[in-house]
Design a protein around this motif. Structure first.
Motif, PDB file in Angstrom:
ATOM      1  N   MET C   1      72.655 -39.351  -4.054  1.00 41.52           N
ATOM      2  CA  MET C   1      74.010 -38.817  -4.091  1.00 41.52           C
ATOM      3  C   MET C   1      74.314 -38.160  -5.431  1.00 41.52           C
ATOM      4  O   MET C   1      75.285 -37.452  -5.572  1.00 41.52           O
ATOM      5  CB  MET C   1      75.019 -39.946  -3.896  1.00 41.52           C
ATOM      6  CG  MET C   1      75.183 -40.800  -5.130  1.00 41.52           C
ATOM      7  SD  MET C   1      76.833 -41.530  -5.205  1.00 41.52           S
ATOM      8  CE  MET C   1      76.839 -42.063  -6.896  1.00 41.52           C
ATOM      9  N   ASN C  97      71.668 -56.123  -6.959  1.00 40.81           N
ATOM     10  CA  ASN C  97      72.287 -56.359  -5.656  1.00 40.81           C
ATOM     11  C   ASN C  97      71.194 -56.627  -4.631  1.00 40.81           C
ATOM     12  O   ASN C  97      70.221 -55.868  -4.538  1.00 40.81           O
ATOM     13  CB  ASN C  97      73.136 -55.158  -5.213  1.00 40.81           C
ATOM     14  CG  ASN C  97      74.550 -55.268  -5.737  1.00 40.81           C
ATOM     15  OD1 ASN C  97      74.769 -55.117  -6.937  1.00 40.81           O
ATOM     16  ND2 ASN C  97      75.521 -55.554  -4.865  1.00 40.81           N
ATOM     17  N   LEU C  99      70.286 -56.685  -0.938  1.00 35.95           N
ATOM     18  CA  LEU C  99      70.855 -55.992   0.216  1.00 35.95           C
ATOM     19  C   LEU C  99      70.293 -56.477   1.542  1.00 35.95           C
ATOM     20  O   LEU C  99      70.939 -56.331   2.570  1.00 35.95           O
ATOM     21  CB  LEU C  99      70.628 -54.486   0.063  1.00 35.95           C
ATOM     22  CG  LEU C  99      71.176 -53.902  -1.245  1.00 35.95           C
ATOM     23  CD1 LEU C  99      70.815 -52.431  -1.340  1.00 35.95           C
ATOM     24  CD2 LEU C  99      72.681 -54.092  -1.361  1.00 35.95           C
ATOM     25  N   LEU C 136      65.279 -51.008   2.386  1.00 36.08           N
ATOM     26  CA  LEU C 136      65.781 -51.301   1.045  1.00 36.08           C
ATOM     27  C   LEU C 136      66.148 -52.780   0.952  1.00 36.08           C
ATOM     28  O   LEU C 136      66.934 -53.296   1.744  1.00 36.08           O
ATOM     29  CB  LEU C 136      67.004 -50.421   0.755  1.00 36.08           C
ATOM     30  CG  LEU C 136      67.609 -50.520  -0.645  1.00 36.08           C
ATOM     31  CD1 LEU C 136      66.604 -50.145  -1.726  1.00 36.08           C
ATOM     32  CD2 LEU C 136      68.838 -49.627  -0.741  1.00 36.08           C
TER      33      LEU C 136
ATOM     34  N   GLU D 112      79.656 -43.700  -2.898  1.00 33.69           N
ATOM     35  CA  GLU D 112      78.791 -43.540  -1.731  1.00 33.69           C
ATOM     36  C   GLU D 112      78.315 -44.912  -1.273  1.00 33.69           C
ATOM     37  O   GLU D 112      77.877 -45.721  -2.087  1.00 33.69           O
ATOM     38  CB  GLU D 112      77.594 -42.686  -2.141  1.00 33.69           C
ATOM     39  CG  GLU D 112      76.681 -42.314  -1.017  1.00 33.69           C
ATOM     40  CD  GLU D 112      75.508 -41.482  -1.504  1.00 33.69           C
ATOM     41  OE1 GLU D 112      75.323 -40.380  -0.972  1.00 33.69           O
ATOM     42  OE2 GLU D 112      74.766 -41.940  -2.393  1.00 33.69           O
ATOM     43  N   ILE D 114      75.763 -47.436  -0.048  1.00 34.08           N
ATOM     44  CA  ILE D 114      74.303 -47.549   0.051  1.00 34.08           C
ATOM     45  C   ILE D 114      73.893 -48.657   1.020  1.00 34.08           C
ATOM     46  O   ILE D 114      72.761 -48.706   1.460  1.00 34.08           O
ATOM     47  CB  ILE D 114      73.625 -47.755  -1.321  1.00 34.08           C
ATOM     48  CG1 ILE D 114      74.063 -49.056  -2.003  1.00 34.08           C
ATOM     49  CG2 ILE D 114      73.883 -46.561  -2.233  1.00 34.08           C
ATOM     50  CD1 ILE D 114      73.163 -49.455  -3.148  1.00 34.08           C
ATOM     51  N   LYS D 115      74.832 -49.554   1.341  1.00 38.95           N
ATOM     52  CA  LYS D 115      74.530 -50.625   2.305  1.00 38.95           C
ATOM     53  C   LYS D 115      75.805 -51.004   3.023  1.00 38.95           C
ATOM     54  O   LYS D 115      76.628 -51.753   2.477  1.00 38.95           O
ATOM     55  CB  LYS D 115      73.950 -51.834   1.560  1.00 38.95           C
ATOM     56  CG  LYS D 115      73.682 -53.049   2.450  1.00 38.95           C
ATOM     57  CD  LYS D 115      72.503 -52.827   3.384  1.00 38.95           C
ATOM     58  CE  LYS D 115      72.049 -54.112   4.057  1.00 38.95           C
ATOM     59  NZ  LYS D 115      72.860 -54.440   5.246  1.00 38.95           N
ATOM     60  N   ARG D 118      78.691 -55.948   7.921  1.00 38.94           N
ATOM     61  CA  ARG D 118      79.807 -56.543   8.667  1.00 38.94           C
ATOM     62  C   ARG D 118      80.865 -57.068   7.717  1.00 38.94           C
ATOM     63  O   ARG D 118      82.057 -56.863   7.898  1.00 38.94           O
ATOM     64  CB  ARG D 118      79.301 -57.715   9.525  1.00 38.94           C
ATOM     65  CG  ARG D 118      78.652 -57.296  10.803  1.00 38.94           C
ATOM     66  CD  ARG D 118      78.360 -58.503  11.659  1.00 38.94           C
ATOM     67  NE  ARG D 118      77.412 -59.396  10.981  1.00 38.94           N
ATOM     68  CZ  ARG D 118      76.930 -60.510  11.515  1.00 38.94           C
ATOM     69  NH1 ARG D 118      77.320 -60.877  12.719  1.00 38.94           N
ATOM     70  NH2 ARG D 118      76.069 -61.257  10.864  1.00 38.94           N
ATOM     71  N   ILE D 120      80.095 -57.503   3.902  1.00 40.79           N
ATOM     72  CA  ILE D 120      79.865 -56.982   2.551  1.00 40.79           C
ATOM     73  C   ILE D 120      79.333 -55.555   2.637  1.00 40.79           C
ATOM     74  O   ILE D 120      78.387 -55.285   3.396  1.00 40.79           O
ATOM     75  CB  ILE D 120      78.831 -57.871   1.820  1.00 40.79           C
ATOM     76  CG1 ILE D 120      79.374 -59.288   1.636  1.00 40.79           C
ATOM     77  CG2 ILE D 120      78.408 -57.252   0.498  1.00 40.79           C
ATOM     78  CD1 ILE D 120      80.507 -59.419   0.670  1.00 40.79           C
ATOM     79  N   VAL D 122      77.996 -52.383  -0.017  1.00 39.52           N
ATOM     80  CA  VAL D 122      77.618 -52.065  -1.396  1.00 39.52           C
ATOM     81  C   VAL D 122      77.633 -50.546  -1.573  1.00 39.52           C
ATOM     82  O   VAL D 122      77.145 -49.810  -0.709  1.00 39.52           O
ATOM     83  CB  VAL D 122      76.231 -52.645  -1.746  1.00 39.52           C
ATOM     84  CG1 VAL D 122      75.825 -52.292  -3.173  1.00 39.52           C
ATOM     85  CG2 VAL D 122      76.232 -54.161  -1.559  1.00 39.52           C
ATOM     86  N   ASN D 124      77.340 -47.146  -4.507  1.00 40.27           N
ATOM     87  CA  ASN D 124      77.072 -46.585  -5.829  1.00 40.27           C
ATOM     88  C   ASN D 124      78.151 -45.572  -6.161  1.00 40.27           C
ATOM     89  O   ASN D 124      78.612 -44.831  -5.285  1.00 40.27           O
ATOM     90  CB  ASN D 124      75.701 -45.906  -5.874  1.00 40.27           C
ATOM     91  CG  ASN D 124      74.579 -46.894  -6.086  1.00 40.27           C
ATOM     92  OD1 ASN D 124      74.811 -48.038  -6.479  1.00 40.27           O
ATOM     93  ND2 ASN D 124      73.359 -46.462  -5.832  1.00 40.27           N
ATOM     94  N   THR D 143      80.479 -54.045  -5.082  1.00 41.27           N
ATOM     95  CA  THR D 143      80.385 -54.866  -3.882  1.00 41.27           C
ATOM     96  C   THR D 143      81.794 -55.027  -3.323  1.00 41.27           C
ATOM     97  O   THR D 143      82.702 -55.474  -4.021  1.00 41.27           O
ATOM     98  CB  THR D 143      79.801 -56.250  -4.223  1.00 41.27           C
ATOM     99  OG1 THR D 143      78.560 -56.078  -4.903  1.00 41.27           O
ATOM    100  CG2 THR D 143      79.593 -57.086  -2.980  1.00 41.27           C
TER     101      THR D 143
END
Lengths: 156, 156, 156, 156
Positions: C1, C97, C99, C136, D112, D114-115, D118, D120, D122, D124, D143
């Protein structure tokens, strides 16, 4: 909980308090949000922030970024209080945990040096809402760097 | 430095200690690095790690990742000690500051719950080298999540 | 990004790769966990870690601390690859983090410099489980410091 | 650098954009600092912040806390854009690296996912100063937690 030895916090500059207060006064952001500098001790600083509607996020709590702003300052000035008179301090990074919604009439941000160093200083910070029980709102760990004689970075 | 009120740390399960110790025993990684579980109290755990050459990085200090491993466990089991008997705990994230080289004959990792919660628990951790002065090596802030009845994640 | 400009990553030392590989070889911890150094490019490093039972936590996944160990190394050596031949690198702090559970036959840790600096270098790291889809597992942001001529810290 | 697979970012609510924009409008803090919401895409948000003197710290750069405020929002709304219509989003924690002084006429904060998850999510984030070269100022990993039907937390 810290069972490790506490750091010895000795300021290089006996006039550390006036130096910290002058630097705080130069921050436009502190005036904007209505924060005031309370306690200044060697390696330890407290900042006071009254609640205002224009500091809030969408749920009516004070914005996490505003809470961070006063915690970052409490940590930065705690580090700066130990530094030589011609030094500048910059935040390298910080990490914030948001533990409870920032509800309340006012907030106190405290910063404390946990590891003073020649180049790198590490601080812990917290914000709480004072009351019968002082409610913990957020915590920070911050890494600060001391600069000396760096062009483009005025003292402070 | 915490002037906010301390959290009340009440375990859901009176058998928390044996549950924590059984979970620790299931960790292959703890055997591999030679760590042992010492204190288990509600919301507070200590782990002991003797120095070994095969735990080091290139300068001969214990690797930051190994220091993190014991701190993460101290935090995770501190959180787990407060949870119901059928819960599992997973680390969501953590942040580590490395304050001094991990030199010494042994290290103690301590984890402590600073914010217990229904879903999210936040802990502080530290590692120190015990001695005449207990030298602080590293600190951690960790965010843990409690899972119940999640397929694929056994209890522990 | 990232829409900000990418950093220019120029190594100070043309022999950076052999210097990184020698430093990696001196790490007892890498042998212990069975990690190997794969790619070494300017500001970018990859480490390979096969799954082993003795690397696991209580649920049978690779321990978050072991995942952190290889990510920290990938970041540290990515930073080190750009530094002068007589420098040492130390991790100041990192944030991880987690994931997804570290399930899989093997894992790849990648570290990349996002901000090279005279004193402070910042890296991003990740661990993924390679497969049809590279899953990831974890991400890291790490702050490293360069030391030169510091007694007690050998080069590397 | 991400070689792990990119996440699939599918909004639960087709009206995500208007929902994000309404929530942003309810933030007093955004008006106070003069930030505006630009791009809103599934799992991706951009915020624009013009330089103002009253946003600065002692060196005349925009305060790290203000930079954090817009990055936190970019991340929070990126997460919120994927959530069901009746959900609320709260920041659990974030970590910020300050890579360059916040100098410039304006700043863009991007967040953006990244994860997605449901419970949590995450993200960037980054802030850069747009120009011939878009200068990277700061990065964030955040988070976020999704709440549904929690009393005391209005939707948003």
């Amino acid at each position: 909980m810290m069972r490790a030895a506490k750091p010895v916090l000795t300021p290089h500059d006996p006039d550390f308090e006036s130096r910290v207060r002058e630097s705080f006064e130069r921050q436009g952001a502190m005036k904007l949000i209505g924060a005031s500098l309370e306690k200044v001790a060697p390696g330890e600083v407290e900042i006071y922030l009254p609640f205002r509607e224009d500091l809030t996020q969408q749920h009516g709590f004070v914005h996490a970024g505003i809470i961070t702003t006063v915690m970052d300052n409490a940590c930065g000035f705690a580090a700066y209080s130990l530094m030589p008179a011609d030094a500048s301090v910059l935040s390298v990074e910080f990490k914030v945990n948001l533990l409870a919604p920032a509800k309340g009439e006012a907030f106190i941000a405290r910063g404390e040096v946990i590891k003073p160093g020649r180049t790198i200083t590490v601080c812990n910070g917290e914000v709480y809402a004072p009351g019968e029980v002082n409610k913990l709102i957020a915590t920070m760990t911050a890494t600060l760097i001391m600069l000396q004689g760096r062009t483009g970075i005025p003292q402070g």
